[in-house]
Design a protein around this motif. Sequence first.
Motif, PDB file in Angstrom:
ATOM      1  N   HIS A 101       0.787  -1.243   0.014  1.00 27.15           N
ATOM      2  CA  HIS A 101       0.172   0.015   0.050  1.00 27.15           C
ATOM      3  C   HIS A 101       0.866   1.124   0.196  1.00 27.15           C
ATOM      4  CE1 HIS A 101      -3.237   2.971   1.280  1.00 27.15           C
ATOM      5  NE2 HIS A 101      -3.956   1.830   0.717  1.00 27.15           N
ATOM      6  N   PRO A 102       0.473   2.447  -0.585  1.00 31.31           N
ATOM      7  CA  PRO A 102       1.268   3.480  -0.936  1.00 31.31           C
ATOM      8  C   PRO A 102       1.502   4.234   0.585  1.00 31.31           C
ATOM      9  CG  PRO A 102      -0.324   3.501  -2.313  1.00 31.31           C
ATOM     10  CD  PRO A 102      -0.674   2.336  -1.540  1.00 31.31           C
ATOM     11  N   TYR A 103       0.642   4.113   1.489  1.00 28.37           N
ATOM     12  CA  TYR A 103       0.609   4.763   2.692  1.00 28.37           C
ATOM     13  C   TYR A 103       1.369   3.850   3.883  1.00 28.37           C
ATOM     14  CZ  TYR A 103      -1.938   8.702   1.247  1.00 28.37           C
ATOM     15  OH  TYR A 103      -2.348   9.649   0.713  1.00 28.37           O
ATOM     16  N   LEU A 104       1.990   2.459   3.561  1.00 25.33           N
ATOM     17  CA  LEU A 104       2.818   1.797   4.485  1.00 25.33           C
ATOM     18  C   LEU A 104       4.036   2.763   4.870  1.00 25.33           C
ATOM     19  CD1 LEU A 104       3.198  -1.352   3.011  1.00 25.33           C
ATOM     20  CD2 LEU A 104       2.060  -1.003   5.318  1.00 25.33           C
ATOM     21  N   PRO A 105       4.197   3.329   6.101  1.00 27.04           N
ATOM     22  CA  PRO A 105       5.488   4.185   6.616  1.00 27.04           C
ATOM     23  C   PRO A 105       6.685   3.797   5.898  1.00 27.04           C
ATOM     24  CG  PRO A 105       4.086   3.434   8.412  1.00 27.04           C
ATOM     25  CD  PRO A 105       3.803   2.583   7.321  1.00 27.04           C
ATOM     26  N   GLN A 106       6.955   2.580   5.703  1.00 28.61           N
ATOM     27  CA  GLN A 106       8.269   2.347   4.943  1.00 28.61           C
ATOM     28  C   GLN A 106       8.186   2.678   3.440  1.00 28.61           C
ATOM     29  OE1 GLN A 106       6.338   0.313   6.404  1.00 28.61           O
ATOM     30  NE2 GLN A 106       6.532  -1.878   5.349  1.00 28.61           N
ATOM     31  N   GLN A 107       6.969   2.592   2.736  1.00 28.74           N
ATOM     32  CA  GLN A 107       6.874   3.096   1.564  1.00 28.74           C
ATOM     33  C   GLN A 107       6.851   4.674   1.317  1.00 28.74           C
ATOM     34  OE1 GLN A 107       7.195   1.830  -1.258  1.00 28.74           O
ATOM     35  NE2 GLN A 107       6.208   3.123  -2.498  1.00 28.74           N
ATOM     36  N   MET A 108       6.343   5.298   2.326  1.00 29.70           N
ATOM     37  CA  MET A 108       6.227   6.666   2.485  1.00 29.70           C
ATOM     38  C   MET A 108       7.581   7.257   2.476  1.00 29.70           C
ATOM     39  SD  MET A 108       2.870   7.505   4.747  1.00 29.70           S
ATOM     40  CE  MET A 108       3.047   9.098   4.622  1.00 29.70           C
ATOM     41  N   GLU A 109       8.531   6.670   3.633  1.00 30.90           N
ATOM     42  CA  GLU A 109       9.749   7.238   3.687  1.00 30.90           C
ATOM     43  C   GLU A 109      10.782   6.963   2.624  1.00 30.90           C
ATOM     44  OE1 GLU A 109      11.226   8.536   6.325  1.00 30.90           O
ATOM     45  OE2 GLU A 109      10.321   8.079   8.014  1.00 30.90           O
ATOM     46  N   PRO A 136      -8.550  -0.737   3.878  1.00 27.22           N
ATOM     47  CA  PRO A 136      -9.758  -1.399   4.548  1.00 27.22           C
ATOM     48  C   PRO A 136      -9.738  -0.808   5.990  1.00 27.22           C
ATOM     49  CG  PRO A 136      -8.731  -3.240   3.431  1.00 27.22           C
ATOM     50  CD  PRO A 136      -7.640  -1.850   3.458  1.00 27.22           C
ATOM     51  N   ARG A 137     -11.065   0.045   6.425  1.00 27.34           N
ATOM     52  CA  ARG A 137     -11.204   0.617   7.561  1.00 27.34           C
ATOM     53  C   ARG A 137     -10.131   1.503   7.970  1.00 27.34           C
ATOM     54  NH1 ARG A 137     -13.723  -4.717  11.067  1.00 27.34           N
ATOM     55  NH2 ARG A 137     -15.346  -5.043   9.570  1.00 27.34           N
ATOM     56  N   ASP A 138      -9.381   2.174   7.100  1.00 25.47           N
ATOM     57  CA  ASP A 138      -8.534   3.142   7.581  1.00 25.47           C
ATOM     58  C   ASP A 138      -7.253   2.739   8.223  1.00 25.47           C
ATOM     59  OD1 ASP A 138      -9.667   5.197   5.719  1.00 25.47           O
ATOM     60  OD2 ASP A 138     -10.719   6.242   7.307  1.00 25.47           O
ATOM     61  N   THR A 139      -7.043   1.402   7.700  1.00 22.94           N
ATOM     62  CA  THR A 139      -5.826   0.475   8.631  1.00 22.94           C
ATOM     63  C   THR A 139      -4.611   1.556   8.464  1.00 22.94           C
ATOM     64  OG1 THR A 139      -6.669  -1.551   8.165  1.00 22.94           O
ATOM     65  CG2 THR A 139      -4.555  -1.332   8.637  1.00 22.94           C
ATOM     66  N   HIS A 140      -4.497   2.108   7.429  1.00 20.98           N
ATOM     67  CA  HIS A 140      -2.885   2.745   7.311  1.00 20.98           C
ATOM     68  C   HIS A 140      -2.944   4.488   7.669  1.00 20.98           C
ATOM     69  CE1 HIS A 140      -1.564  -0.780   5.561  1.00 20.98           C
ATOM     70  NE2 HIS A 140      -2.466  -0.625   4.281  1.00 20.98           N
ATOM     71  N   LEU A 141      -4.157   4.771   8.143  1.00 22.29           N
ATOM     72  CA  LEU A 141      -4.427   6.137   8.420  1.00 22.29           C
ATOM     73  C   LEU A 141      -3.281   6.901   9.325  1.00 22.29           C
ATOM     74  CD1 LEU A 141      -5.689   8.898   7.917  1.00 22.29           C
ATOM     75  CD2 LEU A 141      -7.647   8.195   9.253  1.00 22.29           C
ATOM     76  N   GLY A 142      -3.681   6.168  10.601  1.00 20.96           N
ATOM     77  CA  GLY A 142      -2.650   6.393  12.010  1.00 20.96           C
ATOM     78  C   GLY A 142      -1.295   6.266  11.532  1.00 20.96           C
ATOM     79  N   PRO A 143      -0.743   5.388  10.871  1.00 22.72           N
ATOM     80  CA  PRO A 143       0.626   5.414  10.431  1.00 22.72           C
ATOM     81  C   PRO A 143       1.144   6.491   9.776  1.00 22.72           C
ATOM     82  CG  PRO A 143      -0.223   3.183  10.790  1.00 22.72           C
ATOM     83  CD  PRO A 143      -1.320   3.956  10.868  1.00 22.72           C
ATOM     84  N   ALA A 144       0.461   6.455   8.699  1.00 22.17           N
ATOM     85  CA  ALA A 144       0.606   7.540   7.650  1.00 22.17           C
ATOM     86  C   ALA A 144       0.650   8.949   8.288  1.00 22.17           C
ATOM     87  CB  ALA A 144      -0.365   7.717   6.579  1.00 22.17           C
ATOM     88  N   ILE A 145      -0.446   9.185   9.237  1.00 24.12           N
ATOM     89  CA  ILE A 145      -0.431  10.506   9.876  1.00 24.12           C
ATOM     90  C   ILE A 145       0.786  10.789  10.924  1.00 24.12           C
ATOM     91  CG2 ILE A 145      -1.360  11.931  11.856  1.00 24.12           C
ATOM     92  CD1 ILE A 145      -4.257  11.028  10.603  1.00 24.12           C
ATOM     93  N   ALA A 146       1.180   9.595  11.389  1.00 19.84           N
ATOM     94  CA  ALA A 146       2.428   9.571  12.400  1.00 19.84           C
ATOM     95  C   ALA A 146       3.762   9.940  11.542  1.00 19.84           C
ATOM     96  CB  ALA A 146       2.608   8.346  13.163  1.00 19.84           C
ATOM     97  N   THR A 147       3.738   9.358  10.198  1.00 28.80           N
ATOM     98  CA  THR A 147       4.761   9.251   9.467  1.00 28.80           C
ATOM     99  C   THR A 147       5.119  10.761   9.099  1.00 28.80           C
ATOM    100  OG1 THR A 147       4.619   7.138   8.870  1.00 28.80           O
ATOM    101  CG2 THR A 147       5.931   8.695   7.393  1.00 28.80           C
ATOM    102  N   MET A 148       4.046  11.435   8.458  1.00 23.68           N
ATOM    103  CA  MET A 148       3.937  12.736   8.153  1.00 23.68           C
ATOM    104  C   MET A 148       4.339  13.737   9.254  1.00 23.68           C
ATOM    105  SD  MET A 148       3.558  13.094   4.883  1.00 23.68           S
ATOM    106  CE  MET A 148       2.607  14.493   4.219  1.00 23.68           C
ATOM    107  N   HIS A 149       3.795  13.527  10.453  1.00 23.58           N
ATOM    108  CA  HIS A 149       4.038  14.404  11.544  1.00 23.58           C
ATOM    109  C   HIS A 149       5.424  14.241  11.909  1.00 23.58           C
ATOM    110  CE1 HIS A 149       0.079  16.454  12.657  1.00 23.58           C
ATOM    111  NE2 HIS A 149      -0.409  15.441  11.563  1.00 23.58           N
ATOM    112  N   GLY A 150       6.028  13.019  11.793  1.00 21.42           N
ATOM    113  CA  GLY A 150       7.615  12.990  12.287  1.00 21.42           C
ATOM    114  C   GLY A 150       8.272  13.569  11.327  1.00 21.42           C
ATOM    115  N   LEU A 151       8.063  13.729  10.012  1.00 22.70           N
ATOM    116  CA  LEU A 151       8.701  14.307   8.807  1.00 22.70           C
ATOM    117  C   LEU A 151       8.708  15.734   9.081  1.00 22.70           C
ATOM    118  CD1 LEU A 151       7.477  12.114   5.707  1.00 22.70           C
ATOM    119  CD2 LEU A 151       9.911  11.956   6.789  1.00 22.70           C
TER     120      LEU A 151
END
Length: 356
Positions: A101-109, A136-151
Motif C-alpha cells: 500500500h502507498p501509505y505504509l510508513p516504509q513506502q512513504m519514507e 480497509p477501515r483506514d488501517t494505514h491512516l494512523g501510521p501515515a499521519i504519524a509518519t507525516m508529522h514525524g517528517l
Amino acid sequence: MQYRTIPGLGREVSSVGAGCWTIGGPAINDGRPIGWGGVCERAAFKGLLRAHALGVTLYDTADVYGLGRSERLLGRLLRETHRQELVISSKVGHFSGTARHPYLPQQMESQLATTLDNLGTDHLDLYHLHSDDFGPRDTHLGPAIATMHGLRARGIVRAIGMRAPHRLAAEWANDPAHPLGRQARRFLTLFRAIRPDVITVRYNLLSPLHPAGETDIFAFARAEGVGVLMKQVLGQGLLLGTQRARQAAGFSPADHRSRKSVDPDLLNAVEAALHRLAHRFGDRRGDLARVAVHYALHDHPHAAALVGFRDASQLNATLARVDEPLDNDDIAFARAVMTPARERMNAHDTAVHRAP
C-alpha cells in the motif's frame, strides 16, 4: 506577478503557481492512464525556466506525475536557480511501487527519499497526502499521519497538505439526505485526524456558488487557519476553449483523458459562455486565461492559483495579463455568463458522487 502569504506555509509565494502534472507526460499507474500525451521534455523544461523568469515561486508536483519525470524536470530548475527562493510541493499516496500500500510508513519514507533525490533538495516546503484511500477501515491512516508529522518535526517536510473534495460545504456533513453528505463527512473526519497546514481544491469558473449559511472550503480554511492551493483554475484547458478541438483528435492510452469523455452539452455551454467572455475581454488565450486566473484569485486573497502548462508559449499566454486584475463588475459578468455551464457541471458532479 503579485505575491501573497499563504497560511500554513508561513511564507510569501507568487499568487500564480506552476502546476507540474502536465509536464510529467504520459504515464500508467496501477493499470490506469494518469498522464498527458503530447509533452516534449525539452519544451517542458523551457516552460519551467520561463515560469521562473516571470516570477513564479510556487511549484507543485507529485511522485506519480510521469512516475518521477515531473520531479526530475523540476530538479533541473532547482539546480539552475536559488532553492531558498522557491516553494516546492510534492505528494505521496498514489504510487505503491512493490509495496502492499502507498501509505505504509516504509513506502512513504522510500518515496520521499526518491522525491528528494529527483528534486535534488534536502527538504520539501509542502508534502501532500495525495489520496484518501488508507486501506480497509483506514488501517494505514494512523501510521501515515504519524509518519507525516514525524517528517515535519524533523524539518524534512515544512508543511503537510491534503486534498479537499471538488464540491464541499461543511453543513452538508450534518444532512443525511444530502447527495454529497457522505463525501463531506469523510473529508471532515480526515481533516480532524490529519491536521494539515494546507489544503488543495479544484476551483474555477465552473465551481459551485454557495448560498448564505453554507461554509465553503475557503471559509472553512480561514476558520481553521490553513492555506489553500487552487488547482485546475483553467479547467484543464476547458476554460480556454481548447477541449473541443482536442477531443476530436483523441488521446494516447497513457493520457488520463483517454478514459474520460466530456459531456457534449457541457462543452456547448462552455463554448457559449467563452464567446461572451471573449466579446468583453478579448479572444486570445491570454485574455481568457486572465479571466479564469483572476476570477479564482479575486475573492480569495490568502490562496494561490495553480496553472498547468506544456511549454514556454503556454506560460507566456497564461501569464501575459497576470498583472491586470478584474474589477467587481468583471467578476459579476463572468460569473453570470458561466451560469448555464456551471449548473451543468454541478449536476454532473452530483450524479457521479451521489450516495447509493
